[in-house]
Design an enzyme around this catalytic site. Structure first.
Site, short mmCIF file in Angstrom:
data_model
loop_
_atom_site.label_atom_id
_atom_site.label_comp_id
_atom_site.label_asym_id
_atom_site.label_seq_id
_atom_site.Cartn_x
_atom_site.Cartn_y
_atom_site.Cartn_z
N CYS A 1 1.92 -8.83 -6.68
CA CYS A 1 1.61 -6.89 -6.32
C CYS A 1 2.76 -6.56 -7.70
O CYS A 1 3.63 -5.96 -6.85
CB CYS A 1 1.38 -6.33 -5.01
SG CYS A 1 1.22 -4.38 -5.67
N CYS B 1 4.06 -2.89 -5.95
CA CYS B 1 4.99 -3.26 -4.48
C CYS B 1 6.25 -3.30 -4.46
O CYS B 1 6.86 -3.26 -4.13
CB CYS B 1 4.05 -4.37 -3.35
SG CYS B 1 2.92 -4.08 -3.17
#
Length: 84
Positions: free
Chosen positions: A31, A34
């Site tokens: 991600c 993230c």
């Protein structure tokens, strides 16, 4: 103090049974957002310890907890106090 990595197996003891509020970052290695948020999360963890615990749960490695909380997109941040 930085963040604490939690898993399906350790979530109960580390997060739900914590005596202090816990900020949980639901994330995954692949991600991009993230990864962008990780340094900010670490910085906040350092500034707010020991009043608040910052925990990271990898949704790929711990899918049961992510499913229990209905995590459908990441990153997701949840604040828990007294196990809720």
């Amino acid at each position: 103090m930085g963040t604490v990595a939690v898993t399906d197996e350790t979530f109960e003891a580390e997060v739900r049974q914590s005596d202090i509020p816990v900020v949980v970052d639901f994330w995954a290695e692949w991600c991009g957002p993230c990864k962008m948020m990780a340094p900010i999360f670490e910085q906040a963890a350092g500034q707010m310890a020991p009043r608040v615990l910052f925990a990271k749960l990898n949704t790929e490695q711990s899918p049961l907890t992510a499913t229990e909380f209905g995590i459908r997109s990441i990153p997701t941040i949840a604040i828990m106090e007294s196990g809720k």
